[in-house]
Enzyme design. Structure first.
Site, PDB file in Angstrom:
ATOM      1  N   HIS A 139       0.548  -1.180  -0.308  1.00  0.00           N
ATOM      2  CA  HIS A 139      -0.166   0.053   0.196  1.00  0.00           C
ATOM      3  C   HIS A 139       0.807   0.913  -0.176  1.00  0.00           C
ATOM      4  O   HIS A 139       1.976   0.384   0.390  1.00  0.00           O
ATOM      5  CB  HIS A 139      -0.435   0.009   1.749  1.00  0.00           C
ATOM      6  CG  HIS A 139      -2.360   1.034   1.554  1.00  0.00           C
ATOM      7  ND1 HIS A 139      -1.473   2.057   1.721  1.00  0.00           N
ATOM      8  CD2 HIS A 139      -3.358   1.342   1.105  1.00  0.00           C
ATOM      9  CE1 HIS A 139      -2.880   2.695   2.177  1.00  0.00           C
ATOM     10  NE2 HIS A 139      -3.554   2.157   1.780  1.00  0.00           N
ATOM     11  N   ASP A 216       2.784  -4.368   8.171  1.00  0.00           N
ATOM     12  CA  ASP A 216       1.722  -3.853   7.981  1.00  0.00           C
ATOM     13  C   ASP A 216       0.933  -4.558   7.686  1.00  0.00           C
ATOM     14  O   ASP A 216       0.219  -4.825   7.047  1.00  0.00           O
ATOM     15  CB  ASP A 216       1.996  -3.422   6.085  1.00  0.00           C
ATOM     16  CG  ASP A 216       1.036  -1.910   6.168  1.00  0.00           C
ATOM     17  OD1 ASP A 216      -0.112  -2.093   7.018  1.00  0.00           O
ATOM     18  OD2 ASP A 216       0.643  -1.975   5.114  1.00  0.00           O
ATOM     19  N   GLN A 219      -4.336  -4.940   7.301  1.00  0.00           N
ATOM     20  CA  GLN A 219      -5.284  -5.437   7.028  1.00  0.00           C
ATOM     21  C   GLN A 219      -5.052  -7.020   7.900  1.00  0.00           C
ATOM     22  O   GLN A 219      -6.597  -8.304   7.100  1.00  0.00           O
ATOM     23  CB  GLN A 219      -5.560  -6.387   5.059  1.00  0.00           C
ATOM     24  CG  GLN A 219      -5.465  -4.677   4.262  1.00  0.00           C
ATOM     25  CD  GLN A 219      -7.100  -4.656   4.872  1.00  0.00           C
ATOM     26  OE1 GLN A 219      -7.987  -4.905   5.291  1.00  0.00           O
ATOM     27  NE2 GLN A 219      -6.908  -3.365   4.110  1.00  0.00           N
ATOM     28  N   LYS A 242     -10.183  -0.596  10.676  1.00  0.00           N
ATOM     29  CA  LYS A 242     -10.198  -1.959   9.928  1.00  0.00           C
ATOM     30  C   LYS A 242     -10.082  -3.511  10.847  1.00  0.00           C
ATOM     31  O   LYS A 242     -10.782  -4.597  10.642  1.00  0.00           O
ATOM     32  CB  LYS A 242      -9.649  -2.099   9.216  1.00  0.00           C
ATOM     33  CG  LYS A 242      -8.758  -1.357   7.716  1.00  0.00           C
ATOM     34  CD  LYS A 242      -7.987  -1.254   7.187  1.00  0.00           C
ATOM     35  CE  LYS A 242      -7.278   0.362   6.180  1.00  0.00           C
ATOM     36  NZ  LYS A 242      -7.436   0.418   5.925  1.00  0.00           N
ATOM     37  N   CYS A 380      -4.816   2.434  -3.528  1.00  0.00           N
ATOM     38  CA  CYS A 380      -3.476   3.049  -2.837  1.00  0.00           C
ATOM     39  C   CYS A 380      -2.628   1.888  -3.487  1.00  0.00           C
ATOM     40  O   CYS A 380      -1.461   2.158  -2.598  1.00  0.00           O
ATOM     41  CB  CYS A 380      -3.385   3.100  -1.141  1.00  0.00           C
ATOM     42  SG  CYS A 380      -4.651   4.923  -1.383  1.00  0.00           S
TER      43      CYS A 380
END
Ligand code: 7TS
Length: 423
Positions: A139, A216, A219, A242, A380
């Site tokens: 992303h 990261d 998600q 999220k 993104c």
């Protein structure tokens, strides 16, 4: 053009019986609403997940009963507010199995968490001869902060390629890792491809050359049980909104010994030990990284989300989502003209697709008319769009509250789009 994936043929049938989706749905009030006169079918949880009553209520109750600034007062409300804020930190630490709550820093989201690491850890440890390794499926939030760091320090950014199926090219990753590599930063679950990356292996490889491993995890927590110690990562960046928490919230997990040695990246109140014009000293972690009044109510809501997630049978949830993914993949693959982008063997319930002859934004508009919310755009991840040679995709992202009936509604709406555009 049809499409098949590793998931399209076998559909576990037991998941529905061990995971009570109707009990889950009752806890998410927004799912009752209508859009354009149709029942809402929300398939955009990768952008932001919906919120259960426990999160909404925790945030509202904080404002109703407790609201006061933290760490700054002796009066009763301030004490209670500080307790609630710090309790939320502990709830998150428990969810991810951090060694201590001091390893959890509240941020405004995954973006801020990554910027914190790039700026503070990166600023201290990365020099002109060094390299930062990321991947082609990141992303923008896990690209641009490293570009900025490299511009500032003269370091070089290296990028691990992604195969056509949407998996990391692990051989090239191994080749790109050298003693120059100081930071390896990789997405846990790709928001565009759904790919679940082999984090344990990547963290071990990074450590093998003396680099730290940043994940990261924007998600991650929505779909997987995350144990940061088992993963072996040094930093884990999470997006609160999220993982069913409030917007504007998130956190950074960092190993305590690394955080302890890191300089502040934002200055202000609460992050200091003592301020004077002859020299200022800084607070211990986590306060060192939380300058200014934080999003206290948001943190409390995020703590409630962490406890909510912990109350769920994650194994059953994973198997339920896998069933949804397999079903949606099979149904979409059966439609002539649909091409699914991202066919990794290990995949979370996120599906990007394009339809020959229809722009993804037009697909999104037709679906919206039917009450079906999907995201369209580059998500993104512009480098991925370039790799797959598409301007954008339509993306459905399925969460714990979605059902097969909703996938049927999506498929029907996709067929309508194909009719409307006559392709
Ligand atoms: N990393 C990944 C993998 C993401 O999916 C996102 C947001 C971010 C970082 C940034 O998170 P934030 O909470 O700081 O904004 N992804 C998306 C998306 O897929 N659609 O909208 C936002």
């Amino acid at each position: 053009m049809g499409n098949t994936t590793a998931h399209s043929t076998q559909t576990p049938t037991t998941a529905q019986s061990t995971f009570d989706v109707s009990a889950i749905r009752k806890q998410f009030p927004i799912l009752n609403r209508q859009v354009h006169g149709k029942q809402l079918v929300y398939l955009d949880s990768a952008a932001t997940a919906q919120k259960p009553d426990v999160v909404i209520d925790a945030e509202a109750a904080f404002y109703r009963n407790t609201n006061s600034n933290v760490h700054r007062g002796v009066h009763q409300l301030s004490v209670e507010s500080t307790d609630a804020y710090e309790r939320a930190r502990e709830q998150i630490a428990r969810l991810i199995n951090a060694a201590s709550a001091d390893e959890v820093i509240f941020t405004s989201g995954a973006t801020e968490s990554i910027n914190l690491v790039a700026s503070s850890y990166g600023g201290m440890h990365v020099g002109p001869d060094d390299e930062v390794l990321i991947t082609h499926m990141e992303h923008h939030s896990n690209i641009v902060p490293w570009q900025l760091l490299c511009e500032r320090t003269g370091a070089t950014l290296r990028v691990v390629p992604v195969t056509d199926r949407g998996e990391l090219d692990m051989n090239t990753l191994r080749e790109l890792l050298t003693t120059r590599t100081k930071i390896v930063s990789v997405v846990h679950i790709s928001n565009t491809l759904g790919t679940i990356n082999p984090i344990r292996e990547i963290a071990a490889l990074a450590h093998g050359v003396g680099a730290v491993c940043v994940i990261d995890g924007a998600q991650g927590l929505q779909h997987l049980a995350v144990d940061v110690r088992e993963l072996g990562c040094d930093f884990y960046a999470a997006a609160g909104h999220k993982m069913f928490g409030p917007t504007g919230t998130g956190f950074l997990y960092g190993r305590k010994e690394l955080l302890d040695a890191m300089p502040p990246w934002k200055g202000g109140g609460s992050m200091i030990r003592n301020v004077s014009f002859s020299g200022t000293t800084y607070a211990d972690v986590p306060a060192r990284f939380e300058a200014g009044t934080p999003h206290i109510a948001g943190a409390v809501g995020l703590g409630a989300a962490a406890t909510f997630l912990q109350s769920i049978d994650r194994q059953a949830l994973q198997s339920y989502e896998h069933d949804l993914l397999a079903y949606a993949t099979e149904q979409l693959s059966g439609i002539a003209g649909v091409r699914i982008i991202g066919e990794a063997a290990d995949k979370a319930s996120v599906i990007s697709f394009v339809i020959e002859g229809i722009h993804p934004h037009d697909i999104g508009t037709v679906l919206d008319n039917e009450g079906v919310a999907v995201r369209t755009g580059h998500h993104c991840t512009q480098p991925l769009m370039e790799q797959y040679n598409v301007p954008a995709t339509a993306r459905l992202s399925l969460a714990m509250y979605n059902t097969r009936d909703e996938i049927d509604a999506l498929v029907q709406a996709v067929r309508t789009a194909i009719e409307v555009f006559d392709v």
